[in-house]
Design a protein around this motif. Structure first.
Motif, PDB file in Angstrom:
ATOM      1  N   THR A 310       0.836  -1.194   0.000  1.00 35.13           N
ATOM      2  CA  THR A 310       0.000   0.000   0.000  1.00 35.13           C
ATOM      3  C   THR A 310       0.864   1.234   0.000  1.00 35.13           C
ATOM      4  O   THR A 310       1.963   1.265   0.557  1.00 35.13           O
ATOM      5  N   SER A 313      -0.684   7.857   2.418  1.00 34.08           N
ATOM      6  CA  SER A 313      -1.646   8.862   1.964  1.00 34.08           C
ATOM      7  C   SER A 313      -0.981  10.187   1.705  1.00 34.08           C
ATOM      8  O   SER A 313      -1.615  11.145   1.334  1.00 34.08           O
ATOM      9  N   ASP A 406      -5.655   8.637  12.412  1.00 33.66           N
ATOM     10  CA  ASP A 406      -5.712   7.672  11.295  1.00 33.66           C
ATOM     11  C   ASP A 406      -7.104   7.645  10.671  1.00 33.66           C
ATOM     12  O   ASP A 406      -7.256   7.611   9.445  1.00 33.66           O
ATOM     13  N   ARG A 409      -7.646  10.860   8.643  1.00 34.10           N
ATOM     14  CA  ARG A 409      -6.875  10.856   7.391  1.00 34.10           C
ATOM     15  C   ARG A 409      -7.514   9.926   6.348  1.00 34.10           C
ATOM     16  O   ARG A 409      -7.565  10.250   5.159  1.00 34.10           O
ATOM     17  N   ARG A 410      -8.017   8.767   6.798  1.00 31.07           N
ATOM     18  CA  ARG A 410      -8.660   7.833   5.852  1.00 31.07           C
ATOM     19  C   ARG A 410      -9.953   8.426   5.303  1.00 31.07           C
ATOM     20  O   ARG A 410     -10.247   8.284   4.112  1.00 31.07           O
ATOM     21  N   ARG A 413      -9.070  11.049   2.729  1.00 27.55           N
ATOM     22  CA  ARG A 413      -8.599  10.419   1.492  1.00 27.55           C
ATOM     23  C   ARG A 413      -9.765   9.840   0.685  1.00 27.55           C
ATOM     24  O   ARG A 413      -9.862  10.039  -0.532  1.00 27.55           O
ATOM     25  N   ALA A 455      -6.929   3.139  -1.541  1.00 28.83           N
ATOM     26  CA  ALA A 455      -7.497   3.938  -0.445  1.00 28.83           C
ATOM     27  C   ALA A 455      -8.501   3.115   0.360  1.00 28.83           C
ATOM     28  O   ALA A 455      -8.519   3.177   1.600  1.00 28.83           O
ATOM     29  N   ARG A 456      -9.339   2.349  -0.325  1.00 27.49           N
ATOM     30  CA  ARG A 456     -10.314   1.512   0.392  1.00 27.49           C
ATOM     31  C   ARG A 456      -9.617   0.401   1.178  1.00 27.49           C
ATOM     32  O   ARG A 456     -10.020   0.052   2.283  1.00 27.49           O
ATOM     33  N   GLU A 458      -6.588   0.512   2.475  1.00 25.17           N
ATOM     34  CA  GLU A 458      -5.977   1.109   3.668  1.00 25.17           C
ATOM     35  C   GLU A 458      -7.041   1.462   4.706  1.00 25.17           C
ATOM     36  O   GLU A 458      -6.849   1.256   5.918  1.00 25.17           O
ATOM     37  N   ALA A 459      -8.164   2.005   4.246  1.00 23.29           N
ATOM     38  CA  ALA A 459      -9.235   2.392   5.165  1.00 23.29           C
ATOM     39  C   ALA A 459      -9.834   1.172   5.870  1.00 23.29           C
ATOM     40  O   ALA A 459     -10.184   1.240   7.059  1.00 23.29           O
ATOM     41  N   VAL A 462      -7.742   0.329   8.853  1.00 23.08           N
ATOM     42  CA  VAL A 462      -7.974   1.235   9.990  1.00 23.08           C
ATOM     43  C   VAL A 462      -9.314   0.923  10.656  1.00 23.08           C
ATOM     44  O   VAL A 462      -9.439   0.964  11.898  1.00 23.08           O
ATOM     45  N   ILE A 478     -16.038   5.058   8.647  1.00 19.91           N
ATOM     46  CA  ILE A 478     -15.123   4.688   7.556  1.00 19.91           C
ATOM     47  C   ILE A 478     -15.821   3.787   6.557  1.00 19.91           C
ATOM     48  O   ILE A 478     -15.717   3.971   5.334  1.00 19.91           O
TER      49      ILE A 478
END
Length: 516
Positions: A310, A313, A406, A409-410, A413, A455-456, A458-459, A462, A478
């Motif tokens: 990954t 961001s 976190d 930020r997600r 993004r 992005a998905r 990584e989210a 989190v 999220i």
């Protein structure tokens, strides 16, 4: 004289035998033969030969009415005896009827003899001239011998001049590199017109030899380019089918589906008469042209490849890579359509646009009235934020090394990706009639879909951490924003796979296009 009539009758008997077999295969049953024209009767036909010949000609004329050029094309296979083809050629040249159907049949037979010589490669030998005249081609010499008993027509000077058009045409054929350019050239109709102008001279050995050589060159190039184009169309269709789509493109205002492409039979189309199937070939050409301009996108763009690292961001550029297409496991040896490789420059450029979108939304949220900050005015639309998304953009703890940072930020993004995908979709809709501009925005969407997929991913990581730390509200926020981005990504994939359908609703029965 009697021997000549017997020889002529034997030629007609060979033609009759070929016609009988052809019609039996076509009808699935025997064809009744008139009395006195069966094989046994002809073998003992010693009496009134002229009358027998007259009856045989009338009978063959009748059979001719039932046999089309396409049927003859399919019946003449590499296994056909050359003597049968030569008998057919003698029969049609003797008739010399000016009708287009009989000319086409004669054309097919002479081309067959050219393509399948008794001795492989014999037509490529150099001809020999007589008395200083221009050398005749070996095939023309062979035709002169085959038709020696026929009343061959003389060749007027104006028809000699017409024949000189065929050499430049063969050179032109060799220059075409794709099926679309060959079809668009109009060479098929130009050659057919030339053949019409030759009138009864068409049955001259020199004309038949020239035209057969042209037909062989054209046919080889046509088959090669058509096979290549159809293979690419089927690859496009396979890619779309893997993605779950069904409508490949629109040709002449009619939708072409994956099922339509699957129904196209290459062998059947190539064996059919060019004249009768030319419109079908043109449809294939137009479909190929549309797919070249706007190819469908692979489903694999929505799913990251296994083991993919990954990106942070922060917007750092990734190394050049394929758009996750390598992850699609196509059968060994089978090529599948792949979108263009996504380069580091494209990623870097898109990251810059995402940062500008993030900053624009952040500024609006911080300065707007709290009552209205969840509706952000964009260029083509209003971007609606959820309360957690608006709070993330207004947060002053984004630099913290904490779960809440976190999560924020997600969310930022994901929302920025939603905004960019929406913008490119609107641009795509407005550039439907401009292929170059459409491709520019389509390429941007391909890059965005790749970034959105990461992005998905990584989210989701989190969100799982938030669930383990009893932060259910953060995990829910999220996942809601992830779903919003997934919906937009799905819409982008459909827009790329179905050009022209963006922003429209199809009602009524789906229109169909029969190509095959």
């Amino acid at each position: 004289m009697a021997e000549d009539l017997k020889f002529e009758l034997s030629i007609l008997a060979t033609v009759q035998g070929f016609y009988q077999k052809l019609l039996q295969d076509s009808l699935g049953g025997d064809v009744p033969i008139p009395s006195g024209l069966d094989e046994v009767s002809l073998r003992h036909a010693e009496g009134d030969l002229p009358e027998t010949l007259s009856r045989m000609y009338r009978w063959l004329y009748l059979l001719d009415m039932a046999i089309t050029p396409a049927m003859l094309r399919q019946a003449l296979t590499p296994d056909t005896d050359s003597e049968v083809a030569e008998a057919l050629l003698r029969y049609f040249v003797k008739r010399r009827e000016p009708s287009e159907v009989n000319r086409d049949k004669t054309d097919l037979i002479s081309t067959f003899l050219y393509r399948y010589p008794r001795v492989p490669g014999q037509w490529q030998q150099r001809g020999y001239g007589l008395d200083g005249a221009l050398p005749l081609s070996p095939f023309e010499i062979a035709l002169i011998e085959i038709l020696a008993d026929s009343d061959v027509p003389s060749l007027p000077e104006e028809h000699v001049q017409l024949l000189r058009n065929f050499d430049p045409l063969r050179e032109e054929i060799a220059r075409y590199r794709d099926f679309n350019s060959l079809i668009d050239s109009g060479i098929v109709s130009r050659v057919r017109e030339l053949k019409r102008w030759l009138d009864r001279s068409f049955y001259h050995p020199g004309v038949l030899a020239t035209v057969a050589a042209h037909n062989a060159a054209f046919g080889a190039r046509f088959d090669q380019l058509f096979s290549k184009a159809l293979a690419e169309i089927k690859q496009f269709a396979q890619a779309l089918d893997e993605m779950g789509g069904s409508i490949l493109s629109t040709v002449d205002g009619v939708e072409v589906t994956v099922d339509h492409v699957a129904a196209i039979e290459q062998k059947e189309m190539l064996e059919a008469d060019y004249g009768s199937t030319l419109e079908k070939f043109r449809r294939v050409s137009r479909l190929k042209n549309e797919l070249d301009r706007r190819p469908p996108i692979r489903k694999s763009l929505l799913a990251p490849a296994a083991g993919h690292k990954t990106r942070s961001s922060g917007g750092t550029a990734a190394a050049p890579k394929s758009a996750r297409v390598a992850a699609a496991q196509a059968p060994a040896g089978a090529q599948a359509f792949q979108p263009p490789v996504i380069t580091a420059q494209q990623i870097s450029a898109e990251e810059g646009k995402l940062r500008r979108v993030e900053e624009s939304i952040r500024i609006f949220v911080r300065v707007a009235d709290p009552k209205f900050r969840q509706v952000v005015p964009m260029r083509f639309f209003n971007l609606t934020l959820t309360s957690p998304e608006a709070e993330a953009y207004n947060a002053d703890f984004l630099e913290e090394n904490s779960l809440r940072a976190d999560v924020a930020r997600r969310l930022i993004r994901l929302v920025s990706c939603v905004a960019r995908v929406n913008t490119e979709l609107e641009e795509l809709k407005r550039s439907q009639s401009m292929s170059s501009l459409w491709k520019l925005h389509a390429d941007a969407l391909v890059v965005l879909l790749d970034i959105a997929s990461t992005a998905r991913e990584e989210a989701a990581g989190v969100a799982k951490i938030a669930e383990t730390k009893d932060a259910a509200a953060s995990a829910k926020a999220i996942r809601e924003t992830m779903q919003k981005l997934r919906d937009r990504s799905d819409r982008a994939v459909k827009a790329l796979a179905h050009p022209g359908k963006l922003g429209t609703t199809v009602t009524g029965k789906e229109r169909r296009l029969s190509i095959g």
